[in-house]
Enzyme design. Structure first.
Site, mmCIF file in Angstrom:
data_model
loop_
_atom_site.group_PDB
_atom_site.id
_atom_site.type_symbol
_atom_site.label_atom_id
_atom_site.label_comp_id
_atom_site.label_asym_id
_atom_site.label_seq_id
_atom_site.Cartn_x
_atom_site.Cartn_y
_atom_site.Cartn_z
ATOM 1 N N ASP A 79 0.860 -1.187 0.000
ATOM 2 C CA ASP A 79 0.000 0.000 0.000
ATOM 3 C C ASP A 79 0.899 1.240 0.000
ATOM 4 O O ASP A 79 2.127 1.132 0.044
ATOM 5 C CB ASP A 79 -0.994 -0.033 1.167
ATOM 6 C CG ASP A 79 -0.317 -0.080 2.525
ATOM 7 O OD1 ASP A 79 0.899 0.154 2.592
ATOM 8 O OD2 ASP A 79 -0.995 -0.349 3.520
ATOM 9 N N ASP B 57 -7.998 -7.553 0.166
ATOM 10 C CA ASP B 57 -7.077 -7.791 1.274
ATOM 11 C C ASP B 57 -7.826 -7.501 2.551
ATOM 12 O O ASP B 57 -8.742 -6.667 2.570
ATOM 13 C CB ASP B 57 -5.863 -6.853 1.211
ATOM 14 C CG ASP B 57 -6.189 -5.477 1.773
ATOM 15 O OD1 ASP B 57 -5.892 -5.230 2.964
ATOM 16 O OD2 ASP B 57 -6.759 -4.645 1.041
#
Lengths: 377, 377
Positions: free
Chosen positions: B93, B268
């Site tokens: 991320d 996720d």
């Protein structure tokens, strides 16, 4: 009066011995190290890792298991092996040692120790008979007699009183064990603190009673290593050669070499898993503290020649990071690495005794430890 | 302006799609679930278990890794895969989301966010360019653009401002990514809170910029599932069919079925491991709370028909005991069991899409969940 023997001596080298102990759940190769499965699990390890590391037998703590989930419950679920999924041999302690160190409001009498559970405060009585009953309910392969272990240093009179009480409890334990199924074993425990004469009296008394095996208790409680070794030297010559000898709660790899050299066959200790949780790795180069900043940028494994995959593959930098970050995987990997180190050491000890080269093995091993860790990069 | 495509659509069933995404570290089968490896480890799992459970790709948190052990350090050690030992694909991320939720004294400007590290208080600036640089240093296969995610409910003006800022940051991220090696990917992130019009504007702006894949961010932050699904329905029709779509931070197995049915390819979530640490098991029968006393004497496994060994072998009574005792092995087993459940679900989803039976698979799966757990004994 003696009991059936399940121990076979396969070889000796000086005082060091190698053998095999046959239990209802399989064979234990000696000298053996038993990882400690306090509450029905070895902290941080899957059972397959315990097995793959070369473990033949594990220790279960009666005190913890009787309080939670309870001995009757485990019996109802088929015993410790079925309950936990560990299919190999299990030794259980008597619970007495942990009552004295963990329980609240404990009170000791001739007949039993009463205490309050540290979990829910329930009042519980543990007698030598109940301890055997609990260990039978757990379904352990090797039960230990209940004993009283005094903290060192202690007054002579207190040490003697506890040793004599332990002998009487040994006799009661043996009587209670008479109905146990064929193949299960009961070990007596020699007490006597750091007093040679009391240690000898204790050992003689136990041998007279006759047990499947003999333990040396009340050591590894903070006394110098020299005292521990001296007490082993008092007790071992009194014990029957054809019975297994178990040094309780020991110890460091160095302690194990010294005790094996004096004729001890079995060991248990929380050190490999506890130190693993604190970032310490046992290796060929001695103990390594993974918290140390020297590992932060080091891509090398702990020991590239180790037969254990995690020891020779994971980068020190990664282990350092996991330990510093408090990631569970750090404790998992180091606990597994340490158990594997201990079991590899036992494997090498057994082989060197078989080959008559135990002394040179010890010299080489100590020289490696003394060299210390590989140089930083 | 578009980028090279590494995604191949293999089949569709209604809006649901199955495909494969080729990364420098291997192929990801979609729909895919990415376990979250916050600080370079999936909590409670060995990497071999992550792989054996059917995981193709894991997510690494840039914020955690840049603070400790540091992006430059990981680069010096050969990148995340060499550092951790996970040899498969990794998505990272941008770090922006965690800066906003974890860091202290954060300050947002057009150019960057500045904050103090929650570990050592160091002052750090994270710009879209630095986020890409950090993700390149980590060596991730899929980098995410930096964005600003507003908490819901939020004012319309604030949601719009953050969405527009995210678009400008997307453009800067793309420029910073131009020198990345062939095969690495950059995903844009659609923002816009719960406002359909803002979501559409965001998606159109991203598509105009052109990314390897498109994420939907700022959801699964406490809004009702219906809002989440409505936002997916706004965004997906605008996204190019031949690019992967990633719904960030989602979610429950039910969320995943709904999102796949609306054309999402990647997910996720920390839920399988976090809930595992809290004694919850994801199963064919829905979520099961192992702390519940009904399991205390139950020798049956969680699901005797599960293909995952731990799910079909360990007794509920043992798992209950481990959870109640706070034994690490409880968290380890339940985390592994949950990741395996999620990956099996993804496997079944992919197969049902290939066979054109996704809808009936969803019906069957929901019926199983609705039936609830097997009756107590």
């Amino acid at each position: 009066m003696t009991s059936a023997n399940h121990f076979e001596l396969l070889g000796t080298d000086g005082q060091a011995r190698t053998g095999k102990l046959t239990t209802p759940h399989g064979v234990v190769r000696t000298p053996a190290f038993m990882p400690v499965g306090t509450a029905g699990a070895i902290k941080g390890l899957h059972w397959r890792e315990v097995r793959d590391a070369g473990t033949d037998i594990v220790l279960g703590n009666t005190y913890h298991l009787m309080l939670r989930p309870g001995a009757e419950r485990i019996a109802g679920l088929g015993g410790l092996q079925t309950f936990t999924g560990w299919q190999g041999p299990m030794l259980t302690d008597s619970g007495g040692f942990q009552v004295m160190s963990l329980a609240q409001l404990r009170k000791l009498s001739e007949s039993a120790v009463t205490f309050r559970s540290h979990i829910d405060g329930a009042r519980i009585e543990l007698s030598p008979e109940r301890s055997i009953e609990v260990q039978r309910l757990l379904g352990s392969d090797i039960a230990m007699q209940m004993d009283e272990c005094v903290r060192l240093p202690a007054e002579h009179s207190d040490t003697e009183r506890a040793m004599q009480l332990s002998l009487r409890w040994g006799e009661r334990s043996k009587r209670a064990f008479e109905t146990a199924p064929e193949g299960c074993m009961l070990f007596g425990i020699a007490q006597g603190g750091d007093v040679p004469e009391l240690r000898r009296t204790s050992a003689r008394g136990l041998v007279e009673l006759g047990f499947h095996g003999y333990a040396i208790g009340g050591l590894a409680v903070g006394e110098p290593q020299s005292v521990m070794l001296a007490m082993i030297e008092e007790v071992v010559p009194i014990l029957p050669e054809r019975r297994p000898r178990y040094l309780m709660g020991v110890g460091t790899p160095e302690d194990i070499l010294e005790a094996v050299a004096r004729g001890v066959d079995m060991f248990d200790c929380v050190m490999p898993t506890r130190n693993g949780r604190h970032g310490m790795a046992f290796t060929r180069f001695g103990q390594i503290n993974l918290r140390n900043a020297r590992h932060a940028d080091d891509p090398r494994p702990l020991d590239e020649e180790s037969p254990w995959p995690s020891t020779r593959t994971y980068a020190r930098a990664y282990l350092h990071h996991l330990v510093r970050s408090g990631e569970t995987l750090g404790a998992m990997l180091l606990s597994e690495i340490n158990i594997a180190y201990y079991q590899r050491l036992m494997h090498d000890i057994r082989n060197s005794i078989s080959r008559g080269s135990f002394e040179s093995f010890c010299e080489r091993t100590r020289a490696d430890w003394a060299k210390g860790d590989i140089a930083p990069r």
